[in-house]
Design an enzyme around this catalytic site. Structure first.
Site, short mmCIF file in Angstrom:
data_model
loop_
_atom_site.label_atom_id
_atom_site.label_comp_id
_atom_site.label_asym_id
_atom_site.label_seq_id
_atom_site.Cartn_x
_atom_site.Cartn_y
_atom_site.Cartn_z
N ASP A 288 0.93 -1.13 -0.01
CA ASP A 288 -0.17 0.10 0.08
C ASP A 288 0.88 1.05 0.09
O ASP A 288 2.14 1.06 0.00
CB ASP A 288 -1.07 0.05 1.14
CG ASP A 288 -2.13 0.89 0.98
OD1 ASP A 288 -3.16 0.85 1.88
OD2 ASP A 288 -2.09 1.76 0.27
C1 GLC Z 1 -4.13 4.35 -0.07
C2 GLC Z 1 -5.01 3.20 0.05
C3 GLC Z 1 -5.09 2.49 -1.19
C4 GLC Z 1 -4.84 2.95 -2.19
C5 GLC Z 1 -3.49 3.52 -2.51
C6 GLC Z 1 -3.15 4.53 -3.60
O1 GLC Z 1 -3.53 4.76 1.12
O2 GLC Z 1 -4.82 2.61 1.43
O3 GLC Z 1 -6.55 1.74 -1.06
O4 GLC Z 1 -4.99 2.31 -3.36
O5 GLC Z 1 -3.11 4.37 -1.18
O6 GLC Z 1 -3.68 5.82 -3.30
#
Ligand code: GLC
Length: 740
Positions: A288
């Site tokens: 993430d």
């Molecule tokens: C965010 C989210 C994830 C998302 C990623 C990119 O923190 O937790 O769901 O796809 O970052 O934005």
């Protein structure tokens, strides 16, 4: 599409991860080039060093700088490095290794539609959010809707959509439940598989997230979830297992949190032993965003890609390899798994994207989909559908400023939205002028003072309606409609406070006044819930009808009007239990933390999440899992089950015994025979949606339950086991059941 010479060679490459060609490429890559493939390109313009993860409040990324670089539009189909940008606003991409013809790969959010910067008119369609999709219990509908969404992914030049998000709704207060699916793992897994099939049918990828046990937003970057192996296997990992095995998502996103003390992104048991060796997953895993833990440990665990990528991560991996702390073969296996996906991506295959998907056609699809997941929770004396051209007193700020979707990565830069006031007028209803003008100016005034971006969508504070106004409206109109709205978003959980789980004081006073006045005048009160989740429902006796419209996407106002007018017959069912009291939820004892300092959370309820918990303790909910009314009536007969080998085939005849055409979702539960193992009273083991049945028509619905699905996970022996004896199959929602 032009066929490039190396495209032909590459096509052969995409046969499987370990084909000689990939090994051949890896043998030519320098260490830095391997790191280019594994650590995202964001490091080309590093964020302030304190943008480290886990910090409670870090300065927002310098989106201005990033946007400026990314907004340089480059002619589609050209191999570009990050700095030339390709898709303004995409969440991440790779640094290409042009020497070997390896292109970048573009990753963009999110579950309700493509989230990119709306430069050059690049708006995307804001589709209904997750909880509405699962409430439809209709995998065919979800797959056809995401087929359209996947077309926008492809036509805007994106390779992988960072969706679907499928974490189990352990608590109704989790801030991201709006984009999640259910408290039940089968429903979540099957809807996710349908979603992935639809998106990937366009030749683009998905990123099944957040793997795993990411069931709260509080301290998400570091909270440690203590969860039993049985609950992991049967509840929290199960939806991912179903989606991986049934739909093969190109990628998976590991979650920020720890699982039993080990960070998910550094968890080799999770990412290699279970995901790859047991489930046979052959895509790649990305972190993430800003999950900057120990890069070397992440690589070793089988977390192949570090997004969005920092200088620190690249240095850490380079040092670990050169100091021999990390065997380069771990890095090579990550590179191989990424290349295996890259070679089937539109960017690698130089797809000349149009930048012009059919937004109008997709808006119509979003509108239709929204009606399929709305849940009719109450309809006393058939209050709904409203008579044509009824005069409506429309209350509630969300009626005039609809909440389309959630905030954060799950937001979408859409071109417009249709609120309920507009939707009702489009459907031929007359709105009470005084009330509408009062709300419209209040909303306009508030919007003028606030600004909206994808992280924050300011919700207009509710207007107070006096008893006198309510009485005046009751005399002048045929019905009252009151919308209760709740915004939802990434990064924070909800609270059992007024205005969140409970009605706000103003909402309560308004409902009291409106209900009293319209009841006195013998006219109905319809409440619409515009939220991605659920709230306390103790006020429901004051309404004559309640429609849960979720966060229904940009066409939401039209879709809600389609249902209220009867153009669409609501067929959704609740994908989560609505309790009388928040403390009835098994998880309420441990949410969002167990030790008070947010360091850890004990999943003490084990497998007894949602209806499994309510039924185990015989706690009556306000509205049970699977509950949903229709404008027509259905009768069920001839339920029978035939077992052959590993599969039980169920069939049941569903007849429309009412006066309106409608669809029904059929839920099949299985109850285990008595044994000394703690088992839920019953568990959802299959579901299906009927076709649109005309009055008098019937359909034989067939469903299949693999016998292996009936097993429970024996923690002591660390294996799945099937309780011997007689099983009971029942069909219906948890309040009305017919048994076999
Ligand atoms: C965010 C989210 C994830 C998302 C990623 C990119 O923190 O937790 O769901 O796809 O970052 O934005």
């Amino acid at each position: 599409m032009k066929i490039y010479p190396f495209f032909l060679a590459a096509a052969a490459l995409s046969v499987s991860a370990q084909t000689p060609q990939i090994d051949n490429i890896i043998s030519q890559l320098t260490l830095d080039e391997k790191i280019n493939i594994v650590v995202g390109a964001n490091r080309l313009f590093e964020l302030p060093p304190d943008a480290a993860p886990g910090m409670p409040a870090r300065p927002a990324p310098d989106w201005e700088a990033i946007g400026k670089i990314q907004s340089q539009k480059v002619k589609p189909g050209v191999v570009t490095a990050f700095t030339e940008g390709r898709v303004p606003g995409a969440a991440g991409e790779l640094i290409p290794v042009e020497r070997l013809g390896l292109t970048t790969m573009i990753l963009a959010d999110g579950p309700a539609g493509v989230r990119i910067d709306p430069v050059d008119g690049h708006y995307a369609t804001a589709f209904p959010t997750g909880s509405l999709l699962s409430a439809s219990f209709d995998t065919d509908m979800v797959e056809s809707m995401t087929k359209a969404m996947g077309n926008e992914v492809k036509e805007y030049g994106v390779d992988v959509l960072l969706a679907p998000a499928i974490n189990i709704m352990r608590s109704p207060l989790c801030g991201r439940n709006f984009e999640y699916y259910s408290e039940d793992p089968l429903l979540a897994g099957k809807i996710a598989a349908a979603y992935i099939r639809g998106i990937q049918s366009n030749g683009v990828g998905t990123s099944l997230k957040h793997f795993a046990v990411n069931n709260q937003e509080t301290m998400r970057n570091g909270v440690n979830a203590n969860v039993s192996d049985r609950a992991l296997r049967e509840i929290y990992l199960r939806p991912f297992e179903i989606a991986v095995k049934e739909a093969q998502p190109w990628t998976i996103m590991s979650s920020y949190n720890k699982i039993n003390g080990v960070l998910a992104s550094e968890n080799r048991w999770l990412l290699t032993d279970v995901l790859r060796n047991e489930w046979g997953y052959d895509g790649f895993v990305m972190t993430d965003w800003w999950a900057e833990q120990d890069g070397a440990r992440q690589i070793k665990a089988g977390n192949d890609m570090l997004m969005p990528g920092s200088v620190h991560q690249a240095d850490e991996i380079r040092d670990a390899i050169t100091s021999k702390r990390l065997d380069e073969r771990f890095l090579d296996s990550c590179v191989a798994r990424i290349l295996n996906v890259l070679f089937k991506s539109p960017t690698y295959n130089r797809y000349e994207y149009s930048d012009a998907p059919d937004l109008e056609g997709h808006a119509a699809i979003a509108r239709k989909a929204a009606t399929e997941g709305m849940v009719l929770m109450q309809n006393d004396d058939r209050t709904l559908p409203l008579k044509p051209k009824s005069k409506i007193a429309l209350f509630g700020t969300s009626s005039y400023d609809i909440l389309v979707g959630g905030t954060g990565s799950g937001n979408v830069n859409r071109k417009y939205k249709v609120s309920l006031d507009e939707g009702l007028q489009n459907a031929g209803f007359k709105l009470d002028k005084n009330i509408s003008e009062k709300y419209t100016s209040h909303v306009a005034e508030h919007k003028a003072k606030t600004e909206e971006n994808f992280w924050t969508v300011p919700v207009v504070p509710e207007l107070a309606i006096s008893e006198a106004e309510a009485a005046k409206c009751a005399r002048a109109n045929d019905a009252a409609i009151l919308t209760i709205g709740r915004m939802a978003g990434e990064g924070g959980d909800r609270h059992t406070t007024a205005g969140d789980w409970y009605l706000s004081d103003t909402e309560k006073a308004n409902l009291d006044a409106i209900s009293k006045a319209f009841r006195a005048a013998g006219k109905p009160v319809v409440v619409v819930l515009n939220m991605g989740n659920i709230i306390d429902m103790k006020w429901d006796t004051q309404a004559d009808a309640i429609l849960h419209a979720w966060l229904p996407g940009q066409e939401g106002g039209n879709a809600i009007a389609d249902v209220l007018s009867g153009k669409a017959n609501p067929s959704g069912r609740l994908p989560m239990t609505v309790a009388y009291n928040y403390t009835d939820y098994p998880s309420s004892a441990n949410f969002p933390s167990s030790d008070g300092v947010d360091g850890s959370v004990d999943y003490d309820e084990d497998i007894f999440v949602g209806y499994r918990g309510f039924e185990a303790s015989a706690t009556a909910p306000a509205y049970p899992f699977g509950f949903g009314l229709s404008y027509t009536d259905f009768t069920y007969s001839n339920l029978n089950a035939a077992r052959s080998g590993d599969s039980i085939t169920l069939s049941v005849d569903v007849a429309n015994s009412g006066k309106k055409a409608g669809k029904d979702a059929i839920l099949a539960f299985a109850s285990a025979p008595e044994s000394d193992v703690a088992m839920p009273v019953r568990e959802l083991r299959a579901f299906a949606k009927t076709a649109l049945l005309k009055p008098g028509a019937s359909q034989t619905v067939k469903m299949e339950i693999p016998v292996s699905d009936l097993r429970y996970f024996d923690e002591f022996e660390q294996t799945w086991k099937l309780p011997e004896g007689t099983w009971t199959i029942s069909v219906g929602d948890l309040s009305t059941q017919i048994y076999l």
